[in-house]
Scaffold this active site. Structure first.
Site, PDB file in Angstrom:
ATOM      1  N   TYR A 148      79.558  -7.196 -38.028  1.00  0.00           N
ATOM      2  CA  TYR A 148      79.054  -7.893 -39.259  1.00  0.00           C
ATOM      3  C   TYR A 148      79.672  -9.473 -39.087  1.00  0.00           C
ATOM      4  CZ  TYR A 148      78.764  -8.958 -44.274  1.00  0.00           C
ATOM      5  OH  TYR A 148      78.433  -9.396 -45.365  1.00  0.00           O
ATOM      6  N   ASP A 236      84.263 -14.090 -33.792  1.00  0.00           N
ATOM      7  CA  ASP A 236      84.406 -13.952 -35.145  1.00  0.00           C
ATOM      8  C   ASP A 236      85.542 -13.264 -35.339  1.00  0.00           C
ATOM      9  OD1 ASP A 236      84.340 -13.301 -37.721  1.00  0.00           O
ATOM     10  OD2 ASP A 236      82.382 -12.873 -37.713  1.00  0.00           O
ATOM     11  N   LYS A 264      89.750 -14.140 -44.624  1.00  0.00           N
ATOM     12  CA  LYS A 264      90.480 -13.180 -44.716  1.00  0.00           C
ATOM     13  C   LYS A 264      91.963 -13.628 -44.862  1.00  0.00           C
ATOM     14  CE  LYS A 264      87.111  -9.863 -44.214  1.00  0.00           C
ATOM     15  NZ  LYS A 264      86.534  -8.733 -44.985  1.00  0.00           N
TER      16      LYS A 264
HETATM   17  C1  LIG Z   1      83.948 -10.036 -38.840  1.00  0.00           C
HETATM   18  C2  LIG Z   1      83.585 -10.548 -39.981  1.00  0.00           C
HETATM   19  N1  LIG Z   1      82.983 -11.589 -40.161  1.00  0.00           N
HETATM   20  C3  LIG Z   1      82.493 -12.165 -41.494  1.00  0.00           C
HETATM   21  C4  LIG Z   1      82.750 -11.640 -42.487  1.00  0.00           C
HETATM   22  C5  LIG Z   1      82.278 -12.407 -43.675  1.00  0.00           C
HETATM   23  O1  LIG Z   1      83.157 -12.827 -44.701  1.00  0.00           O
HETATM   24  P1  LIG Z   1      83.048 -13.032 -46.360  1.00  0.00           P
HETATM   25  O2  LIG Z   1      82.984 -11.617 -46.675  1.00  0.00           O
HETATM   26  O3  LIG Z   1      84.219 -13.480 -46.606  1.00  0.00           O
HETATM   27  O4  LIG Z   1      81.949 -13.879 -46.546  1.00  0.00           O
HETATM   28  C6  LIG Z   1      83.428 -10.501 -42.528  1.00  0.00           C
HETATM   29  C7  LIG Z   1      83.430  -9.651 -43.846  1.00  0.00           C
HETATM   30  O5  LIG Z   1      83.919  -8.617 -43.853  1.00  0.00           O
HETATM   31  C8  LIG Z   1      83.770  -9.858 -41.398  1.00  0.00           C
HETATM   32  O6  LIG Z   1      84.544  -8.765 -41.462  1.00  0.00           O
END
Ligand SMILES: Cc1ncc(COP(=O)(O)O)c(C=O)c1O
Length: 431
Positions: A148, A236, A264
């Site tokens: 994700y 990511d 985060k």
């Molecule tokens: C690996 C990863 N990338 C991107 C995101 C998206 O981040 P946000 O919820 O701050 O938009 C998340 C959210 O859980 C994530 O776990």
């Protein structure tokens, strides 16, 4: 504090929420659709615990889905935010905090020359992909099934987390043209790449299909495949960044991507994300280059203050501690749940802990889905909540033991799990 004129129960708040907020939640991962019941409505948190409107206390293993590392309401963070707020909450002009946080990130992550701050992980991933396309002049994006990367159109295909929990193949509202250049491939297998591929984006430790670590050599082989095809590699690290260690998954694996996405932990629980990487790649960004990306609240002074406070407070020894706590949690859970006669796997990668019911190995989204189809998670989740332990209300998330979780907290979770597994085992499940 709950509004004293408001309802005294979680059910009352949820009912009220549903009138004015679609589904009653501001992010689908908070919904209890996959586990049944109504969400607990949180009024405050302290350290490893949260309290709901009914005055119930939970050991919180969610920790804002990994945004909180030091524990809730840590004074280092609350004092930094209060100090920053007193000076003004947003200016639309550069601030020292942005520079200091960018330096803190680049100083910790080898190979990351520059970062641009944004307000969420979604923005970070969306922008990293745009940079990769602008830099390479190519359109195709390769992502892994079950990973994700936020909810930008291009990346909403084969998504984990809430997309997986709700059983969605992608999302309505995303035109097929938006994902026409997105190729979804299985995790832990190196895809064939060609000269049409702008980038490969990957969670270097997958934590949105439950917890699935990279197979030995997977990330290294991806690096080589990208180099051979002239494609960029994007890590990511929204979850893994500053949680696996100061340098995140790239430093630990020794594999250096071209671009990173962060979020985060680096925002200390405030809305903040970042994308960064090689200086020559980021040179395509406006104002110097032709790739446009912007944000009114980017590098917000409250968020940078919180991020700097957290990064400044965490020591190398803290990361060792965190991993030790995660290990204690994982082995305790495995013993407790298996001891109740329930087949379980509790993967652990550094400070991240997963939970898969069943004993078939889980190495990708397909095998994760097969475990989830057994139906073991929902009754276990509910039985844990009854015992005062808050897990994520979806089977594709992970647990986030943090620096506020004491051994006593971890042991309380393990003890609850023994009882929860025994009672959940008595509930008939699907599949
Ligand atoms: C690996 C990863 N990338 C991107 C995101 C998206 O981040 P946000 O919820 O701050 O938009 C998340 C959210 O859980 C994530 O776990």
């Amino acid at each position: 504090m709950a509004d004293p004129s408001g309802p005294p129960t979680n059910a009352g708040w949820f009912e009220r929420a549903r009138h004015v907020i679609p589904g009653g939640v501001d992010s689908p991962v908070r919904s209890f659709a996959a586990v049944g019941g109504v969400p607990y409505t949180v009024v405050r948190g302290q350290g490893a615990h949260v309290w709901d409107v009914e005055g119930r206390r939970y050991v919180d293993m969610v920790q804002s889905y990994g945004a909180v590392l030091l524990g809730h309401a840590h004074p280092v963070v609350t004092e930094a935010v209060a100090r920053a707020a007193a000076l003004g909450t947003s200016f639309g002009a550069p601030t020292p905090g942005e520079v200091l946080l960018a330096e803190a990130v680049c100083g910790r992550v080898p190979g990351c020359d520059q970062v641009r701050l944004v307000s969420s992980g979604t923005e970070a991933a969306m922008s990293a992909v745009r940079v990769a396309r602008g830099f390479t002049g190519r359109d195709r994006v390769v992502k892994f099934d079950g990973c994700y990367h936020g909810h930008a159109d291009t990346l909403l295909a084969g998504g984990g987390s809430g997309v997986a929990t709700l059983g969605l193949p992608g999302s309505a509202g995303v035109p097929s043209s938006a994902v026409a250049d997105t190729v979804v491939v299985p995790y832990n297998r190196v895809p064939e790449l060609d000269e049409r591929v702008a980038c490969v984006i990957v969670e270097p430790v997958a934590a949105n299909m439950g917890l699935v670590g990279p197979a030995p050599g997977f990330l290294q082989a991806l690096r080589t495949a990208c180099d051979d095809a002239g494609a960029l590699l994007v890590f990511d690290e929204v979850i893994t960044g500053f949680r696996l260690g100061p340098g995140g998954a790239s430093a630990l694996s020794g594999v250096t991507p071209d671009l990173w996405c962060f979020g985060k932990v680096m925002g200390g629980g405030l809305p903040l994300g970042a994308f960064g990487g090689r200086r020559d790649v980021l040179a395509v960004l406006a104002p110097g280059g032709p790739v446009y990306q912007a944000g009114t609240l980017s590098g917000n002074p409250l968020a940078t203050a919180a991020g700097l406070a957290v990064l400044g407070a965490v020591t190398a020894a803290d990361y060792d501690d965190l991993c030790a706590r995660a290990g204690r949690l994982a082995s305790g859970l495995e013993g407790a749940i298996a001891g109740a006669g329930v087949a379980v796997q509790v993967p652990v990668v550094g400070p991240l802990v997963g939970l898969f019911f069943g004993d078939a190995p889980v190495t990708d989204y397909e095998s994760a889905r097969a475990s989830v189809a057994g139906g073991g998670y929902a009754p276990f989740f509910s039985a844990m909540l009854e015992r005062g332990v808050a897990l994520a209300p979806g089977p594709y998330e992970v647990m986030f033991p943090g620096l506020a979780h004491t051994d006593a907290d971890i042991d309380a979770v393990v003890e609850a799990a023994a009882g929860a597994a025994a009672s959940a085992a008595a509930v008939p499940t699907a599949g």
